[in-house]
Design a protein around this motif. Sequence first.
Motif, short mmCIF file in Angstrom:
data_model
loop_
_atom_site.label_atom_id
_atom_site.label_comp_id
_atom_site.label_asym_id
_atom_site.label_seq_id
_atom_site.Cartn_x
_atom_site.Cartn_y
_atom_site.Cartn_z
N ILE A 180 9.83 -4.78 -3.84
CA ILE A 180 10.17 -5.87 -2.80
C ILE A 180 9.52 -5.58 -2.15
O ILE A 180 9.40 -6.36 -1.08
N GLY A 181 8.63 -4.66 -1.86
CA GLY A 181 7.48 -4.16 -1.06
C GLY A 181 6.61 -5.55 -0.51
O GLY A 181 6.34 -5.51 -0.29
N GLU B 230 0.08 -6.88 -10.02
CA GLU B 230 1.50 -6.16 -11.15
C GLU B 230 1.31 -5.42 -12.13
O GLU B 230 0.99 -6.50 -13.67
N GLY C 279 9.31 -4.66 -10.30
CA GLY C 279 9.30 -3.33 -9.83
C GLY C 279 10.83 -2.31 -10.22
O GLY C 279 10.86 -2.58 -11.67
N ARG C 280 10.72 -1.51 -9.34
CA ARG C 280 12.58 -0.94 -9.37
C ARG C 280 13.64 -1.15 -8.93
O ARG C 280 15.16 -1.13 -9.09
N SER D 17 20.76 -1.95 -6.82
CA SER D 17 21.69 -2.72 -7.52
C SER D 17 22.87 -2.96 -5.88
O SER D 17 22.78 -3.85 -6.09
N VAL D 18 22.78 -1.94 -4.93
CA VAL D 18 23.87 -2.29 -3.75
C VAL D 18 22.77 -2.82 -2.21
O VAL D 18 22.17 -1.88 -2.16
N VAL E 10 -4.06 -1.76 -11.42
CA VAL E 10 -5.33 -1.68 -10.47
C VAL E 10 -6.04 0.15 -10.90
O VAL E 10 -4.82 0.75 -11.21
N SER F 90 1.06 5.07 -10.26
CA SER F 90 0.41 3.60 -9.67
C SER F 90 -1.01 4.21 -10.41
O SER F 90 -1.87 3.54 -10.83
N ASN G 288 3.76 2.37 1.00
CA ASN G 288 5.90 3.38 0.33
C ASN G 288 5.87 4.77 1.27
O ASN G 288 6.90 4.87 0.83
N SER H 59 14.80 5.77 1.19
CA SER H 59 14.25 5.00 0.01
C SER H 59 15.58 4.23 0.01
O SER H 59 16.51 4.44 -0.41
N MET I 260 15.44 -0.78 -0.94
CA MET I 260 14.74 -1.82 -0.16
C MET I 260 14.61 -2.68 0.77
O MET I 260 13.68 -3.22 1.18
N SER J 2 11.66 -0.67 1.93
CA SER J 2 10.99 -1.57 1.84
C SER J 2 10.14 -2.65 2.00
O SER J 2 9.10 -3.31 2.51
C1 LIG Z 1 17.81 3.77 -10.55
C2 LIG Z 1 17.97 3.59 -8.90
C3 LIG Z 1 18.86 3.02 -7.83
C4 LIG Z 1 18.41 3.06 -6.94
N1 LIG Z 1 19.64 1.80 -6.04
C5 LIG Z 1 19.28 1.19 -4.68
C6 LIG Z 1 21.06 0.58 -4.41
O1 LIG Z 1 21.07 0.58 -4.87
N2 LIG Z 1 20.54 -0.08 -3.26
C7 LIG Z 1 19.07 -0.09 -2.61
O2 LIG Z 1 18.54 -0.69 -1.23
N3 LIG Z 1 18.10 0.86 -3.11
C8 LIG Z 1 18.10 1.71 -4.31
N4 LIG Z 1 17.16 2.58 -4.95
C9 LIG Z 1 15.75 1.93 -4.62
C10 LIG Z 1 14.48 1.15 -4.22
O3 LIG Z 1 15.25 -0.09 -5.40
C11 LIG Z 1 13.81 1.03 -3.52
O4 LIG Z 1 13.38 1.43 -2.95
C12 LIG Z 1 12.95 -0.30 -3.99
O5 LIG Z 1 13.04 -0.99 -4.68
C13 LIG Z 1 10.81 0.01 -4.10
O6 LIG Z 1 10.63 -1.42 -4.25
P1 LIG Z 1 8.73 -1.51 -4.15
O7 LIG Z 1 8.26 -2.32 -3.60
O8 LIG Z 1 8.77 -0.89 -3.13
O9 LIG Z 1 8.42 -0.69 -5.47
P2 LIG Z 1 8.59 -0.62 -6.71
O10 LIG Z 1 10.08 -1.95 -7.03
O11 LIG Z 1 8.49 1.31 -7.57
O12 LIG Z 1 6.52 -1.73 -6.93
C14 LIG Z 1 5.81 -0.76 -7.24
C15 LIG Z 1 5.45 -1.86 -8.07
O13 LIG Z 1 4.27 -2.14 -8.62
C16 LIG Z 1 3.53 -1.55 -9.75
N5 LIG Z 1 2.35 -0.40 -9.56
C17 LIG Z 1 2.36 0.27 -9.89
N6 LIG Z 1 0.95 0.59 -9.63
C18 LIG Z 1 0.22 -0.39 -9.72
C19 LIG Z 1 -1.07 -0.35 -10.79
N7 LIG Z 1 -1.71 0.50 -10.21
N8 LIG Z 1 -1.57 -1.65 -10.62
C20 LIG Z 1 -0.70 -2.87 -10.74
N9 LIG Z 1 1.12 -2.80 -10.14
C21 LIG Z 1 0.77 -1.18 -10.48
C22 LIG Z 1 4.73 -1.34 -10.62
O14 LIG Z 1 4.84 -2.03 -11.44
C23 LIG Z 1 5.63 -2.37 -9.54
O15 LIG Z 1 6.22 -3.51 -10.18
C24 LIG Z 1 17.20 2.19 -6.46
C25 LIG Z 1 16.28 2.84 -7.44
C26 LIG Z 1 16.40 3.85 -8.88
C27 LIG Z 1 15.52 3.69 -9.20
#
Ligand SMILES: Cc1cc2nc3c(=O)[nH]c(=O)nc-3n(C[C@H](O)[C@H](O)[C@H](O)COP(=O)(O)OP(=O)(O)OC[C@H]3O[C@@H](n4cnc5c(N)ncnc54)[C@H](O)[C@@H]3O)c2cc1C
Length: 482
Positions: free
Chosen positions: A21-22, A44, A50-51, A67-68, A251, A299, A435, A442, A444, A447
């Motif tokens: 989502i970031g 990606e 991602g998460r 999820s929420v 990367v 990463s 991040n 942490s 959604m 981010s």
């Molecule tokens: C079990 C669980 C439950 C959660 N529940 C909630 C909730 O209910 N509500 C809520 O708001 N938040 C929730 N969160 C937190 C939320 O999911 C995260 O804060 C958010 O999704 C983070 O998004 P991001 O894009 O910053 O990171 P990420 O989603 O981690 O995205 C990073 C991406 O970078 C990619 N990547 C990493 N390294 C490399 C590389 N070297 N080269 C290319 N790609 C790479 C990864 O594959 C990944 O897809 C939850 C998290 C978890 C794990």
Amino acid sequence: CPGSAELRAPPDKIAIIGAGIGGTSAAYYLRQKFGKDVKIDLFERGEVGGRLATMTVRGQEYEAGGSVIHPLNLHMKRFVKDLGLSTVQGFGGLMGVYNGETLVFEESSWFIINMIKLIWHYGFQSLRMHMWVEDILDKFMRIYRYQSHDYAFSSVEKLLHSLGGDEFLGMLNRTLLETLQKAGFSEKFLNEIVAPVMRVNYGQSMNINGFVGAVSMSCADSGLWAVEGGNKLVCSGLLRASKSNLITGSVMYIEEKTRTKRIGNPTKMYEVVYQIGSETRSDFYDIVLVATPLNRKMSNITFLNFDPPIEEFHQYYQHIVTTLIKGQLNSTLFSSRALDKFDLSTILTTDNSDLFINSIGIVSSVTENDNPQPSTERAHVWKIFSQEILTKEQILKLFLSYDYAVKQPWLAYPRYKPPEKCPSIILHDRLYYLNGIECAASAMEMSAIAAHNAALLAYHRWNGHTDMIDQEDLYEKLKTEL
Ligand SMILES: Cc1cc2nc3c(=O)[nH]c(=O)nc-3n(C[C@H](O)[C@H](O)[C@H](O)COP(=O)(O)OP(=O)(O)OC[C@H]3O[C@@H](n4cnc5c(N)ncnc54)[C@H](O)[C@@H]3O)c2cc1C
Ligand SMILES: CC(C)=CCC/C(C)=C/CC/C(C)=C/CSC[C@H](N)C(=O)O
């Protein structure tokens, strides 16, 4: 008029690493700011989202990660509207709290009885908690105003300070436990209500920082929602809407190099070296945004030949396992009532080292728009959060019988340990890191906020609009604007 200085020609190419989502919301906001001619590559190595990911079991999809969404998460709300997605609601059902021996608290389906129960057990602490969270949310909401006026911040601390002043920074530096004890909350309320909410949301104790604690407590508000079909649809939608180019590769290195473009003088650019299968490729970019936690386990990106060198990141991420089990709950583990008299759909747990689960709750598939209710006729799908992978013996303790059990382990969110020192957003001249915001909390929406901020920061720094960065007293300044 701030920010209206002359514009430089836009950059040719921008790289974003990570399509969660970031990264995808950064692509969306960068496109808005820099216009249609900039080429945006989004790297990606796994799945878009991602998460934000679903698990498919017997043809049904369930949220396995994020999820929420809170009703006041305005970026997420806006994305869903702009992308034409639909929402699902109904994370209701009755909640109970288990301490390893008995249920220390149980909700009632009657509002008034629930109120009486809460007051009986905890006095007016739950109302006070609601007011505490509301006050923090009120200040937190200022970010939307600042961002809609295009203001950006060069560090997480400056961003938080602009919202809640020294109070917000203080929350980063103290544990939730200290913060709430100081605010006069009772031991009983903290152990039986607050600690279980921290365990279900962040898999940690009340020793997390006060800010993430408040974000976590906001999940007790009504009106939580999710995206029909899965929250990850927001990421694929933003990717499409931003007209970015997805590169499915990992990367490995980023290096600053001097390049001579077709026209003009030699310029400093970033070389991004990545792997697709066994093939190594590279490309040059004017601006790079890193939208994944920077640590070796998550990463593994190396910054080569930067002067001064880019700091090493060592943030530990909490290991959490999501397990989906379709089966008949062994309700007698939690109370003396048999399943036909057991009406709880979520069981949280207190901080007890003997417990092998953080929480267990009935879940609906990402297409079901209903309120799950336990029933004896059919087995439900339960989502369990635990620190470790559940053993067969543990599953058989929890369930009388089950059809399937599927698991998804995560490095889920930072292991919070105040005082928190948040990583820099500006890693180098035109190299940004999103991040670091997870050190505050942490989620959604966090981010998405970091992504909007990084896009604005990159834009203003590209154009030399220093007056749009780190402005103090923004709340007062914007108060008079219509
Ligand atoms: C079990 C669980 C439950 C959660 N529940 C909630 C909730 O209910 N509500 C809520 O708001 N938040 C929730 N969160 C937190 C939320 O999911 C995260 O804060 C958010 O999704 C983070 O998004 P991001 O894009 O910053 O990171 P990420 O989603 O981690 O995205 C990073 C991406 O970078 C990619 N990547 C990493 N390294 C490399 C590389 N070297 N080269 C290319 N790609 C790479 C990864 O594959 C990944 O897809 C939850 C998290 C978890 C794990
Ligand atoms: C950023 C603000 C103001 C609010 C966000 C509140 C929110 C939705 C936080 C998410 C916390 C989190 C990491 C929850 C994980 S578990 C979620 C749920 N209980 C589940 O069963 O999956």
